[in-house]
Design a protein around this motif. Structure first.
Motif, PDB file in Angstrom:
ATOM      1  N   MET A  34      -3.888  -6.847   1.600  1.00 37.01           N
ATOM      2  CA  MET A  34      -2.551  -7.241   2.040  1.00 37.01           C
ATOM      3  C   MET A  34      -2.673  -8.348   3.075  1.00 37.01           C
ATOM      4  O   MET A  34      -3.406  -8.205   4.056  1.00 37.01           O
ATOM      5  CB  MET A  34      -1.824  -6.034   2.646  1.00 37.01           C
ATOM      6  CG  MET A  34      -0.396  -6.335   3.094  1.00 37.01           C
ATOM      7  SD  MET A  34       0.507  -4.876   3.669  1.00 37.01           S
ATOM      8  CE  MET A  34      -0.277  -4.598   5.272  1.00 37.01           C
ATOM      9  N   GLN A  52       8.475   5.048   0.972  1.00 36.22           N
ATOM     10  CA  GLN A  52       7.541   4.937  -0.145  1.00 36.22           C
ATOM     11  C   GLN A  52       8.271   4.704  -1.460  1.00 36.22           C
ATOM     12  O   GLN A  52       7.821   3.915  -2.305  1.00 36.22           O
ATOM     13  CB  GLN A  52       6.676   6.190  -0.220  1.00 36.22           C
ATOM     14  CG  GLN A  52       5.726   6.361   0.956  1.00 36.22           C
ATOM     15  CD  GLN A  52       5.182   7.768   1.068  1.00 36.22           C
ATOM     16  OE1 GLN A  52       4.979   8.462   0.071  1.00 36.22           O
ATOM     17  NE2 GLN A  52       4.950   8.216   2.295  1.00 36.22           N
ATOM     18  N   ALA A  73       7.854   1.400  -3.736  1.00 41.07           N
ATOM     19  CA  ALA A  73       7.463   1.496  -5.142  1.00 41.07           C
ATOM     20  C   ALA A  73       8.443   0.722  -6.025  1.00 41.07           C
ATOM     21  O   ALA A  73       8.032   0.004  -6.957  1.00 41.07           O
ATOM     22  CB  ALA A  73       7.404   2.963  -5.566  1.00 41.07           C
ATOM     23  N   GLY A 131       7.782  -2.941  -5.569  1.00 39.40           N
ATOM     24  CA  GLY A 131       6.585  -3.350  -6.305  1.00 39.40           C
ATOM     25  C   GLY A 131       6.866  -3.552  -7.783  1.00 39.40           C
ATOM     26  O   GLY A 131       6.384  -4.516  -8.399  1.00 39.40           O
ATOM     27  N   ASN A 132       7.648  -2.655  -8.363  1.00 35.05           N
ATOM     28  CA  ASN A 132       7.993  -2.790  -9.785  1.00 35.05           C
ATOM     29  C   ASN A 132       8.816  -4.045 -10.034  1.00 35.05           C
ATOM     30  O   ASN A 132       8.578  -4.791 -11.003  1.00 35.05           O
ATOM     31  CB  ASN A 132       8.772  -1.561 -10.249  1.00 35.05           C
ATOM     32  CG  ASN A 132       7.895  -0.340 -10.403  1.00 35.05           C
ATOM     33  OD1 ASN A 132       6.693  -0.447 -10.611  1.00 35.05           O
ATOM     34  ND2 ASN A 132       8.498   0.843 -10.291  1.00 35.05           N
ATOM     35  N   ARG A 174       6.572  -7.178  -9.757  1.00 38.66           N
ATOM     36  CA  ARG A 174       5.733  -7.399 -10.941  1.00 38.66           C
ATOM     37  C   ARG A 174       6.571  -7.913 -12.107  1.00 38.66           C
ATOM     38  O   ARG A 174       6.133  -8.816 -12.839  1.00 38.66           O
ATOM     39  CB  ARG A 174       5.030  -6.097 -11.322  1.00 38.66           C
ATOM     40  CG  ARG A 174       3.858  -5.747 -10.404  1.00 38.66           C
ATOM     41  CD  ARG A 174       3.072  -4.572 -10.926  1.00 38.66           C
ATOM     42  NE  ARG A 174       3.840  -3.333 -10.884  1.00 38.66           N
ATOM     43  CZ  ARG A 174       3.920  -2.540  -9.816  1.00 38.66           C
ATOM     44  NH1 ARG A 174       3.272  -2.859  -8.702  1.00 38.66           N
ATOM     45  NH2 ARG A 174       4.623  -1.434  -9.851  1.00 38.66           N
ATOM     46  N   SER A 194       4.979  -8.980  -3.604  1.00 37.96           N
ATOM     47  CA  SER A 194       5.820  -8.073  -2.827  1.00 37.96           C
ATOM     48  C   SER A 194       5.565  -8.299  -1.343  1.00 37.96           C
ATOM     49  O   SER A 194       4.433  -8.536  -0.919  1.00 37.96           O
ATOM     50  CB  SER A 194       5.525  -6.620  -3.184  1.00 37.96           C
ATOM     51  OG  SER A 194       4.154  -6.313  -2.964  1.00 37.96           O
ATOM     52  N   ARG A 232      -0.018  -1.093   3.210  1.00 42.49           N
ATOM     53  CA  ARG A 232      -1.078  -1.552   2.288  1.00 42.49           C
ATOM     54  C   ARG A 232      -1.313  -0.501   1.205  1.00 42.49           C
ATOM     55  O   ARG A 232      -1.457  -0.834   0.017  1.00 42.49           O
ATOM     56  CB  ARG A 232      -2.356  -1.818   3.075  1.00 42.49           C
ATOM     57  CG  ARG A 232      -3.521  -2.322   2.225  1.00 42.49           C
ATOM     58  CD  ARG A 232      -4.778  -2.498   3.061  1.00 42.49           C
ATOM     59  NE  ARG A 232      -4.619  -3.543   4.061  1.00 42.49           N
ATOM     60  CZ  ARG A 232      -4.550  -3.325   5.369  1.00 42.49           C
ATOM     61  NH1 ARG A 232      -4.606  -2.081   5.841  1.00 42.49           N
ATOM     62  NH2 ARG A 232      -4.423  -4.320   6.211  1.00 42.49           N
ATOM     63  N   ARG A 233      -1.350   0.762   1.596  1.00 36.08           N
ATOM     64  CA  ARG A 233      -1.589   1.836   0.630  1.00 36.08           C
ATOM     65  C   ARG A 233      -0.466   1.923  -0.397  1.00 36.08           C
ATOM     66  O   ARG A 233      -0.680   2.347  -1.533  1.00 36.08           O
ATOM     67  CB  ARG A 233      -1.725   3.166   1.380  1.00 36.08           C
ATOM     68  CG  ARG A 233      -2.390   4.285   0.594  1.00 36.08           C
ATOM     69  CD  ARG A 233      -2.721   5.449   1.502  1.00 36.08           C
ATOM     70  NE  ARG A 233      -1.523   6.114   1.963  1.00 36.08           N
ATOM     71  CZ  ARG A 233      -0.939   7.124   1.346  1.00 36.08           C
ATOM     72  NH1 ARG A 233      -1.434   7.579   0.198  1.00 36.08           N
ATOM     73  NH2 ARG A 233       0.128   7.702   1.848  1.00 36.08           N
ATOM     74  N   CYS A 234       0.739   1.506   0.003  1.00 32.46           N
ATOM     75  CA  CYS A 234       1.881   1.513  -0.914  1.00 32.46           C
ATOM     76  C   CYS A 234       1.924   0.272  -1.801  1.00 32.46           C
ATOM     77  O   CYS A 234       2.896   0.090  -2.551  1.00 32.46           O
ATOM     78  CB  CYS A 234       3.178   1.648  -0.128  1.00 32.46           C
ATOM     79  SG  CYS A 234       3.441   3.292   0.581  1.00 32.46           S
ATOM     80  N   GLY A 235       0.931  -0.585  -1.695  1.00 32.21           N
ATOM     81  CA  GLY A 235       0.810  -1.702  -2.625  1.00 32.21           C
ATOM     82  C   GLY A 235       1.430  -3.004  -2.185  1.00 32.21           C
ATOM     83  O   GLY A 235       1.503  -3.956  -2.978  1.00 32.21           O
ATOM     84  N   GLU A 269       1.747  -6.613  -0.967  1.00 26.59           N
ATOM     85  CA  GLU A 269       0.803  -7.738  -0.992  1.00 26.59           C
ATOM     86  C   GLU A 269       0.892  -8.573   0.285  1.00 26.59           C
ATOM     87  O   GLU A 269      -0.065  -9.252   0.647  1.00 26.59           O
ATOM     88  CB  GLU A 269       1.085  -8.602  -2.212  1.00 26.59           C
ATOM     89  CG  GLU A 269       0.829  -7.853  -3.521  1.00 26.59           C
ATOM     90  CD  GLU A 269       1.342  -8.616  -4.722  1.00 26.59           C
ATOM     91  OE1 GLU A 269       0.620  -9.534  -5.184  1.00 26.59           O
ATOM     92  OE2 GLU A 269       2.454  -8.312  -5.193  1.00 26.59           O
TER      93      GLU A 269
END
Length: 353
Positions: free
Chosen positions: A1, A35, A39, A42-43, A46, A52, A90-93, A95
């Motif tokens: 990240m 969270q 999520a 993030g979807n 993408r 993100s 960072r753990r949740c994705g 960037e």
């Protein structure tokens, strides 16, 4: 990240960063509601071919106003340090994470100017996801309706996520703070989706713990502790806890070490100590010295943990901080806390060895 701190750094990098899918918030604790939002972001990112990005503030806006108006009660109790917030993002994705200082300039920025200068000009937001109670801009005059209208007029998409519930309870940072204040650690874990934890570098203290234990038992290591600074004056949790420690052993598969910890200001000690009266998490590992010495076999100074990054999970609250009448009483109190922690682990078939 990728982490970007400050408006000046953000503006310098704005052109090279390009657009993003963005969410905005304080994210204190990064609980299950956060969270779910991350999520969804993030979807969407993408799907749109965008990175993100989470925009957050340090200090918390209410910290700023508490200091400005000299009303400390306005400041919310802090669930997580900045280090732990970034770790969870960072753990949740995520960037990217942009950290803006909440200061006089940002507090006075009108809502439309915040959209123009920050969201579009600096961040290049092309999709913005916010919570159902999101407010922004000077005097909190900006809301979802204003943001949505700006998106339609200025060419970015806006979405809103409604509240997230667990067993009928709305998940929020306020609920997490309330559970931490009451010592309801099982409820905290349910709200966070993980045990509550604090991480950081092990720092030097007064080295009083080893002397306390030695005076009581004759052991060289006594009640020595691993000390972490909690970098906020008002932690949401305080007191004596049953804990487990991750990160001492260089082997990531090594099991955590059971322990007992004090989170607070150490009322029985002189505040003019090596840590200047700051809030500390002081953890005594119940397996000291055998398992700790084994875990520290790779330390620069054999047997010492100073400078290592560890994570301490607070599993169960034993009691609030107590003021002891002298070091002998303090030693007896710590010994009783250790016994109670061992009993807690034993009752769950996880007695320390």
């Amino acid at each position: 990240m990728k982490i970007i701190q400050g408006m000046a750094n953000l503006l310098r990098q704005a052109r090279s960063l390009g657009g993003c899918a963005l969410t905005i918030g304080n994210f204190d604790g990064v609980h299950r509601g956060h969270q779910a939002m991350l999520a969804l972001l993030g979807n969407e990112a993408r799907h749109r071919g965008l990175p993100s990005c989470a925009l957050t503030f340090e200090p918390h806006p209410r910290d700023y106003f508490a200091q400005k108006y000299r009303q400390p009660d306005l400041a919310p109790a802090r669930i997580a340090t900045l280090r732990d917030k970034l770790h969870e993002l960072r753990r949740c994705g995520m960037e990217r994470c942009v950290i803006l200082p909440f200061d006089e300039r940002l507090a006075a920025l009108p809502a439309q100017a915040f959209i123009d200068q920050v969201l579009i000009g600096a961040l290049g937001a092309r999709y913005v996801l916010v919570g159902d109670d999101f407010r922004f801009g000077a005097q909190r005059r900006g809301d979802y309706a204003l943001l949505d209208a700006a998106g339609s007029a200025q060419g970015f998409d806006v979405a809103r996520m409604m509240s997230y519930e667990v067993h009928g309870l709305r998940v929020s940072s306020s609920e997490v703070r309330e559970a931490l204040a009451a010592g309801r650690m099982a409820d905290v874990a349910a709200l966070l989706g993980r045990p509550y934890a604090i991480s950081g570098h092990v720092v030097h203290g007064r080295k009083l713990g080893r002397a306390l234990g030695a005076s009581a038992s004759g052991a060289d290591d006594g009640f020595r502790t691993l000390n972490l600074r909690f970098d906020h004056w008002k932690p949401a949790a305080s007191g004596i806890f049953v804990v487990q420690v991750h990160g001492l052993d260089p082997d990531p598969a090594a099991p955590p070490l059971p322990g007992v910890a004090n989170l607070g200001v150490r009322p029985s000690l002189d505040p003019d100590d090596a840590n200047g009266g700051r809030v500390l998490l002081e953890t005594h590992c119940l397996a000291w010295p055998e398992r700790v010495q084994q875990a520290l076999r790779g330390a620069t100074t054999p047997g010492e943990a100073y400078g290592k990054i560890i994570r301490v999970e607070l599993l169960h609250k034993l009691h609030d901080e107590l003021r002891y009448d002298g070091l002998e009483a303090l030693t007896r109190g710590i010994a009783q806390d250790c016994a109670d922690a061992r009993a807690w682990f034993a009752a769950r078939s996880a007695a320390p060895t």
